[in-house]
Enzyme design. Structure first.
Site, PDB file in Angstrom:
ATOM      1  N   CYS A  89       0.913  -1.308   0.335  1.00  0.00           N
ATOM      2  CA  CYS A  89      -0.190  -0.091  -0.150  1.00  0.00           C
ATOM      3  C   CYS A  89       0.919   1.256   0.036  1.00  0.00           C
ATOM      4  O   CYS A  89       0.435   2.159  -0.460  1.00  0.00           O
ATOM      5  CB  CYS A  89      -1.008  -0.066   1.165  1.00  0.00           C
ATOM      6  SG  CYS A  89      -0.254  -0.150   2.831  1.00  0.00           S
TER       7      CYS A  89
ATOM      8  N   HIS B 193      -1.232   1.531   7.472  1.00  0.00           N
ATOM      9  CA  HIS B 193      -1.943   1.382   6.048  1.00  0.00           C
ATOM     10  C   HIS B 193      -1.744   2.764   5.463  1.00  0.00           C
ATOM     11  O   HIS B 193      -2.058   3.880   5.978  1.00  0.00           O
ATOM     12  CB  HIS B 193      -3.246   0.980   6.334  1.00  0.00           C
ATOM     13  CG  HIS B 193      -3.921   1.088   4.819  1.00  0.00           C
ATOM     14  ND1 HIS B 193      -3.406  -0.091   3.949  1.00  0.00           N
ATOM     15  CD2 HIS B 193      -5.129   1.355   4.385  1.00  0.00           C
ATOM     16  CE1 HIS B 193      -4.320  -0.262   2.654  1.00  0.00           C
ATOM     17  NE2 HIS B 193      -5.287   0.717   2.991  1.00  0.00           N
TER      18      HIS B 193
END
Length: 960
Positions: A247, A871
């Site tokens: 990510c 994230h």
């Protein structure tokens, strides 16, 4: 006269003159790269030499027209014979010699001249008699093959032009070439300006031209799937598949994809001409090509999700820190990528050495212009054009006050965040009251404080003295670390599960107190040690002189009353002496135990005489669980025994203290009945000695909870040379009957958990101001003063001089110092429009017609989570329709402007207003109904799961 002229021969001079002129020209001829030489058959040339040497114009050796028939395989193709030998089959003559001989004697009709070029091969110049013959074809039709000859000095671009001409490919088409050898393996011909020789092309090989598809993919990419419904979407609104902790890469790519000048550059073909394959600092053009492939697919408008597998592989190949699938920093990848793209596209092929000069009192304008010129003499690329600015660096020696001024380029600004002196921590407080559930607290502590400061802050909410607290990190049912009061709080991370245990107050005259760590284990036949940990561990204060098995069992049972049920008197839990011995020694408590370096056998502990067993059964209660309505004080029970059992002669402990003295008559009657029910029946000598079976056994273990040494049932069974750990071992059936797992996991939240922590909001301008603040260099990075002739901890100040078209601002949320490691979650308020940096610019002599220092936001890279995990996502504004989108790997949703400013913002991308592009698409009549509305959702977009006919197309980039 040209080599292929067919005019009639002129009247030749005399034979002696012919011989003299030709010999003179041959002596003067030198091989020069690129010059033309001609092949001439040895038979005709030798015949001519005999003729001129004879001196007779009417000699029978007259050579006639120049005839090279012997050099060709046939007179139809005029293909040169293989393996011809110089000076045996042919001679090489320069253009001047060939032209004179042709003018004197002519050439056989329709016979072509055999012209060859001089090539500069490694360490030699040579006439290339046999050029490289290559077969050419298109990837879309590899049956249609043509042959063409190329010199070894021709470059790959010459082959590409020949292919375009032969197959009528439009010149604006983007294509790439593949070299196919006889073994059918293909290799990319990346560098169009590399020579045929350096590309290792040889005769008989095939060059295949591949033309990019309309969706940005290549025909050779797999899988080749034809969709029943062709997808057409907004270019640039495209997800990226998460390949496994990628990510961070997806977030950086989405931000760069929405930088208009960079994207437009790669959507064209000009980058192909600027690929720098010789730069030792670059990646041979591979990073630039891989990035271009990503951009072209994302902006084709024909795919919803791209699988960046090849790009990930290329990045890992050239930057080993990004190998594998660990989580990384998006800003670190962004830094590597911008530098790699710059070096791959650097228009400067040979970097010259430039000695940097100090200002030495010269005007800033002069020094800055000189620094920027020098920078561009070595660095000239689209990255420099788009992202590079200039700042002024001023160093002052603290000793001699020497001032050093330099101007240095930058690609992004890493600005610090104001650091708070306080920190919010969440902990669980475990009370001394066995019936009280653990309480979760949110407390404010000094960021540079110690563990004792944590206990002090918690003391205000619990009214427990900080000296009666111990702090531990619990992980996987065991103590990962038990902290001392003087340890720094910085070693405790936000993700750690911190438990604070209340300890009983012990008087000094009672003896030395030891901190006992308690684990819970369940016997299991399939585990390595036959045990598996469960539940939450405990920390207890016990007297070192009073730690017998019976005393510890009584103490532990009382501490677990909330979720360990006391056995009913009617339940069969008795065992005779033989069973007791087997249970205590069956693979659990064998061998010897050591106390204060004195070792005894297990049999000495468990094979007690009948009188001892009988005496203990009569006077020591098996269970000491207090009634649930009693506010039990553990000051006495945590001393492990009512009396002092330190002497082996004292078999009978003191009677327990009557805890019913403070109760009213009705409560006394209930408590007495309960005590009577718990008391064992008297044992007589008529039956074998029996005792009530315990719910669990106690075993000394190491810090991991694995068995370390055997325990005993005597006065002491622990060694105190280090932190003692014990485990209470449960049989599965006993645990199922008496241990309440649901109750054991219960906890309550303190009122301070409901009070949200007020985050301090800082303005982006404050961070930039901190960036330009004077600071003193650290000891690890001193400055060498040319006046003092030694390293000094000089003061340093950075000032902005010129700003780039696209300004990248990195918010330094991750702070690493000698004593602390943390992520700063401060809310940074950054403007979406009209970021004015004119007050930070030193250069004031700028044009007033266009504001050079006002910026609008175009993209944001976000990070959610802590130091070790998290994230990454991104917000970006599409350059074509000016709408904002939220990119979360393969999922893309519409975004509202009010959602963009969050405390997760990590890297900001600003575009200068005078360079803003106008949207190419008309503004939508109404904005999306909801920010949660999906532009599309490709959460199931995978690398190899593509079904024909599915409109959610995945694009897989294959290796070359």
């Amino acid at each position: 006269m040209t080599a292929n002229s067919r005019c009639l021969p002129t009247e030749p001079p005399g034979l002696e003159t012919q011989q003299r002129e030709i010999e003179c020209l041959l002596r003067k001829a030198e091989l020069r790269a690129g010059d033309s030489w001609f092949l001439m058959g040895c038979r005709w040339f030798h015949q001519w030499k005999l003729f001129v040497e004879s001196g007779d114009q009417n000699s029978s050796c007259f050579p006639g027209e120049i005839d090279n028939t012997e050099l060709f395989e046939d007179t139809l193709s005029y293909r040169l014979k293989e393996r011809l030998v110089e000076n045996e089959d042919f001679v090489l003559v320069p253009v001047c010699v060939w032209n004179k001989l042709v003018s004197w004697y002519g050439v056989v009709e329709e016979q072509p001249a055999v012209e060859r070029k001089v090539v500069d091969l490694p360490s030699t110049l040579k006439v290339e008699v046999y050029p490289v013959e290559i077969f050419l074809c298109l990837h879309s039709n590899m049956e249609n093959v043509i042959a063409a000859q190329f010199s070894r000095t021709n470059n790959i671009y010459d082959i590409q032009k020949a292919l375009c001409e032969a197959f009528m490919v439009p010149p604006e088409s983007e294509c790439r070439l593949w070299m196919k050898s006889s073994d059918s393996s293909c290799e990319r011909l990346r560098n169009l300006f590399m020579s045929v020789l350096d590309s290792c092309l040889s005769s008989g090989m095939t060059v295949i031209m591949e033309i990019r598809n309309a969706d940005g993919t290549w025909p050779s990419s797999k899988p080749q799937v034809t969709n029943s419904v062709e997808y057409r979407g907004q270019p640039g609104v495209c997800g990226l598949t998460n390949l496994g902790n990628t990510c961070f890469m997806n977030s950086a790519l989405q931000c760069l994809s929405n930088v208009p000048p960079l994207t437009e550059y790669f959507l064209g073909t000009s980058y192909l001409k600027e690929l720098n394959f010789s730069n030792p600092l670059g990646m041979k053009g591979e990073i630039a090509e891989a990035f271009a492939d990503i951009i072209k697919q994302m902006w084709s408008g024909r795919v919803q999700c791209v699988v960046p597998r090849i790009f990930k592989m290329k990045v890992g190949h050239f930057a080993s820190q990004f190998l594998g699938y660990q989580q990384h920093d998006s800003q670190e990848l962004l830094s590597f990528l911008l530098d790699g793209l710059h070096e791959d596209l650097n228009r400067v092929k040979n970097k010259e050495y430039i000695e940097l000069r100090d200002a030495d009192g010269r005007p800033d304008q002069e020094v800055a212009e000189e620094a920027w010129r020098n920078h561009q003499r070595r660095n000239d690329s689209v990255i420099v054009d788009t992202f590079h600015g200039l700042f002024k660096s001023t160093l002052v020696c603290p000793e001699c006050h020497k001032v050093s001024v330099t101007f240095d380029p930058f690609c992004y600004l890493s600005v610090p965040l104001p650091v708070s002196t306080e920190r919010v921590m969440e902990v669980f407080f475990v009370s001394l009251d066995p019936y009280a559930k653990p309480v979760q607290h949110r407390i404010v502590v000094p960021k540079a404080g110690k563990v004792f400061d944590l206990c002090t802050a918690l003391s205000e909410a619990t009214n427990v003295p900080p000296t009666q607290m111990v702090v531990a990190d619990v992980f996987n049912h065991r103590f990962y670390k038990i902290y001392t009061a003087e340890e720094a709080l910085s070693i405790i991370l936000d993700r750690d599960d911190i438990f604070v245990y209340e300890l009983s107050a012990q008087e000094e005259e009672q003896g030395e107190v030891v901190l006992l760590a308690l684990y819970l284990r369940e016997r299991s036949s399939y585990k390595e040690y036959g045990m598996s940990l469960f539940g939450h561990p405990l920390l207890l204060n016990v007297l070192q002189s009073s730690c017998s098995q019976e005393a510890l069992y009584s103490l532990i049972l009382q501490r677990l009353q909330r979720y360990v049920r006391s056995p009913d008197p009617s339940e069969e839990l008795e065992e005779d002496e033989e069973e007791l011995y087997q249970a205590q020694t069956n693979g659990i408590s064998n061998g010897e135990f050591c106390v204060n370096n004195v070792c005894s056998s297990v049999s000495q502990l468990y094979l007690l005489d009948s009188a001892t067993l009988l005496s203990e059964e009569e006077h020591v209660p098996v269970e000491t669980a207090a009634p649930s309505h009693l506010d039990t004080s553990l000051d006495q029970s945590e001393s492990c025994a009512a009396g002092d059992p330190s002497s082996t002669d004292q078999k009978e402990p003191q009677p327990p203290v009557d805890q019913t003295q403070s109760l009213d008559p009705e409560e006394k009657e209930e408590a007495g009945a309960a005590a009577e029910a718990r008391s064992p029946s008297p044992v007589t000598n008529k039956h074998p000695a029996k005792r009530r079976k315990q719910l669990f056994t106690i075993q000394e273990v190491n810090s991991n909870g694995t068995t370390e040494r055997a325990g005993g049932d005597g006065d002491q069974f622990l060694s105190f040379s280090s932190q003692p750990y014990v485990a209470i071992d449960w049989d599965p059936d006993m645990k199922k009957r008496f241990y309440n797992e649901n109750e054991a996991e219960m906890y309550v939240k303190h009122a301070n958990m409901d009070i949200p922590h007020q985050q301090t909001k800082v303005q982006l301008q404050e961070c930039i101001e901190l960036f330009t603040t004077v600071e003193t260099l650290e000891e690890e990075n001193p400055w060498y003063c040319p006046e003092c002739k030694k390293h000094q901890l000089a003061t340093k100040k950075l000032d902005l001089w010129s700003l780039p078209e696209v300004l990248i601002i990195h918010l330094k949320r991750f702070s690493y110092t000698k004593s602390t490691r943390e992520k700063l979650d401060s809310m940074v308020d950054f403007p979406l429009r009209d970021l004015d940096l004119s007050s930070f610019l030193l250069r004031k002599s700028v044009s007033s017609s266009e504001p050079p220092s006002r910026y609008d936001l175009i993209a944001v890279s976000n990070h959610y989570g802590g130091l070790r995990d998290g994230h990454y996502t991104s917000y970006a504004q599409n350059k074509d329709n000016a709408l904002w989108y939220y990119f979360d790997d393969s999922k893309v949703t519409y975004a509202q402007e009010e959602q963009i400013v969050t405390n997760a913002a990590y890297v900001l991308f600003y575009h200068r207003q005078d360079k803003l592009r106008k949207p190419t698409l008309p503004a939508p009549s109404a904005s999306p109904a909801s920010s949660t509305q999906d532009a599309f959702d490709n959460t199931d977009c995978k690398d190899d799961d593509i079904v024909p006919g599915n409109t959610s197309t995945c694009v897989t980039m294959e290796t070359d």
